[in-house]
Enzyme design. Structure first.
Site, PDB file in Angstrom:
ATOM      1  N   SER A 189      15.109  22.020 -15.639  1.00 14.33           N
ATOM      2  CA  SER A 189      13.918  22.824 -15.884  1.00 14.33           C
ATOM      3  C   SER A 189      14.362  24.133 -16.515  1.00 14.33           C
ATOM      4  CB  SER A 189      13.201  23.091 -14.563  1.00 14.33           C
ATOM      5  OG  SER A 189      12.431  24.270 -14.658  1.00 14.33           O
ATOM      6  N   LYS A 205      16.382  22.278 -10.482  1.00 11.46           N
ATOM      7  CA  LYS A 205      15.656  21.031 -10.750  1.00 11.46           C
ATOM      8  C   LYS A 205      16.464  20.000 -11.512  1.00 11.46           C
ATOM      9  CE  LYS A 205      11.402  20.528 -10.850  1.00 11.46           C
ATOM     10  NZ  LYS A 205      10.570  19.635 -10.048  1.00 11.46           N
ATOM     11  N   HIS A 230       0.826  -1.216   0.000  1.00 12.20           N
ATOM     12  CA  HIS A 230       0.000   0.000   0.000  1.00 12.20           C
ATOM     13  C   HIS A 230       0.862   1.268   0.000  1.00 12.20           C
ATOM     14  CE1 HIS A 230      -3.291  -2.741   1.295  1.00 12.20           C
ATOM     15  NE2 HIS A 230      -2.342  -3.268   2.055  1.00 12.20           N
ATOM     16  N   GLU A 245       9.818   8.905 -16.387  1.00  9.85           N
ATOM     17  CA  GLU A 245       8.424   9.314 -16.647  1.00  9.85           C
ATOM     18  C   GLU A 245       7.972   8.896 -18.041  1.00  9.85           C
ATOM     19  OE1 GLU A 245       7.562  13.448 -14.682  1.00  9.85           O
ATOM     20  OE2 GLU A 245       9.665  13.368 -15.239  1.00  9.85           O
TER      21      GLU A 245
END
Ligand code: ARG
Length: 455
Positions: A274, A280, A153, A287
């Site tokens: 970024s 970043k 979970h 992804e």
């Protein structure tokens, strides 16, 4: 190529929907290999002359080199790769080109070309999976003792080893690989010579062309041979399951590389920055791999839907098969390569992993197991006692190993000092020696098994 019974050419908009050359030109090498094998067979069977077959072969090799060098002019008016190649062959060798289509049709030709193309994708995927499994086994080897939290979970459940987690993906990818290997063996039958749908009256030798093209045998039923696209559907279904696995792993990498987790460092080579936030470092590769399952499973849904309800044998609907497999194969093979590169130089952060492994009362099960073993308590009672100890620790804002023996004895008087030997995360993982369990010793044995299997 087929204009004999037509008074007018196609409407321009008809050409736009009908032509497949825009995508099926990718199958040019397979189309040419198929035609060379077919014409050599026709000559051996005395259906065309040896000199015609020789001319055809020479001409086809010229066409191939034109395509490879980029000088070939593809024409939408010639619909597809089969007619583009044959038409150019006619320009190069003249009359013998008109004989290459004896005893075959575009229906068995396209099935043959597409099978040959897809077979290469099976092979490339199997190779890509093997490479990814290899770098995962290396990670498991290096981190056989490294402790990390195991989750259910997405809540910390019990400590596990990094190596064990890496090997979980090796098992998943091994099943993927065996699915591709299995489907590849099943698909390797030649449609060539099934002709339009019914076979041919020419005395062709389908064993010869099958052998020449690396097939195990000719497909036994001509109707099935021209209308079967199971090899594409199976590729897409194996690919969908594989892409699902990659997506799950990619999701873990996205979570693990966040500042909140800091479980791993993904190398600069597989990260991006970024344009506005200079600090970043984003896990874009992970992804994108996570997202690829969308188009890959989409391709499976598309082709299942295209094939559904098609009567035997060939229907033009089947021209829509190729782009689905092209796109899925390209993206799966790319994902495997990127994942392999990313995993090869990903760094697990051992201190963070170990600290996280100790959170969330992750050794509560070890405590309950100790009560069972040391005090001969039924597990259900031990579970209850442990729950009370967890509540106590939570109340004091500390972890289980931080409770004093006196505190513990207020919950159960027979608890002894020995319990503290079982509350550390290292002890916890070391004790899980059951077959398939997370103990470093088990991980090392599995790493050895996989190294041998992958060698
Ligand atoms: N371009 C067609 C395809 O991709 C080739 C076969 C055409 N056959 C036919 N009878 N029209 O399916």
């Amino acid at each position: 190529m087929w204009g004999g019974r037509f008074a007018s050419g196609p409407n321009a908009i008809m050409e736009a929907i009908n032509a497949s050359i825009g995508f099926d030109k990718r199958m040019a090498p397979q189309d040419i290999a198929g035609s060379i094998a077919h014409s050599a067979m026709l000559a051996k069977q005395g259906i065309i002359t040896d000199s015609d077959a020789a001319e055809i072969k020479k001409g086809l090799l010229t066409v191939l080199s034109e395509i490879e060098s980029g000088t070939f002019e593809f024409s939408a008016a010639l619909e597809d790769i089969h007619m583009n190649v044959e038409s150019r062959l006619k320009e190069i060798v003249g009359e013998p080109a008109g004989r290459v289509h004896t005893g075959r049709s575009r229906n068995d030709q396209v099935a043959t070309d597409f099978k040959l193309w897809t077979r290469d994708q099976y092979d490339a995927t199997i190779q890509g999976l093997t490479a990814l499994m290899g770098v995962l086994v290396d990670q498991a080897d290096a981190g056989a003792d490294m402790v990390m939290p195991g989750f259910t979970h997405l809540q910390v459940a019990q400590p596990v080893t990094w190596g064990h987690h890496m090997l979980a993906y090796v098992e998943m990818l091994a099943r993927d690989r065996s699915r591709f290997i299995d489907a590849r063996a099943r698909m390797n039958e030649s449609p060539l010579g099934a002709a339009a749908l019914a076979g041919t009256g020419f005395p062709i030798d389908r064993d010869m062309t099958a052998h020449e093209l690396g097939f195990d045998r000719p497909a036994a039923n001509s109707l099935d041979a021209v209308s079967d696209r199971d090899f594409a559907l199976e590729f897409l279904s194996c690919a969908s399951i594989c892409a699902t696995h990659l997506s799950r792993f990619a999701e873990e990498l996205v979570i693990w590389s966040s500042a909140q987790f800091k479980f791993v460092t993904i190398s600069d080579q597989f990260s991006t920055g970024s344009s506005i936030m200079p600090q970043k470092k984003n896990p874009d590769a992970a992804e994108l791999i996570r997202s690829k399952v969308g188009r890959i499973t989409g391709s499976l849904m598309a082709l299942l839907t295209i094939m559904k309800g098609l009567p035997l044998t060939y229907s033009k609907d089947m021209q829509e098969d190729k782009e689905q497999v092209f796109d899925a194969a390209d993206n799966l093979i790319l994902s495997l390569a990127v994942m392999t590169g990313m995993i090869a130089d990903m760094k697990p952060n051992a201190p963070e992993l170990e600290a996280a492994a100790a959170t969330g009362f992750s050794t509560a099960t070890d405590l309950a197991d100790w009560l069972v073993r040391a005090l001969n308590m039924p597990f259900r009672d031990a579970h209850h006692v442990t729950g009370a100890l967890v509540a106590m620790a939570e109340g004091k804002g500390c972890d289980l190993p931080d409770l004093s023996l006196a505190d513990m004895q207020t919950v159960h008087s027979e608890i002894t000092d020995d319990v503290f030997n079982f509350l550390g995360v290292k002890n916890s993982v070391a004790s899980r020696l059951s077959y398939g369990g997370t103990a470093p010793e088990n991980v090392r044995a599995q790493v050895a098994r996989w190294k041998e299997a992958l060698a």
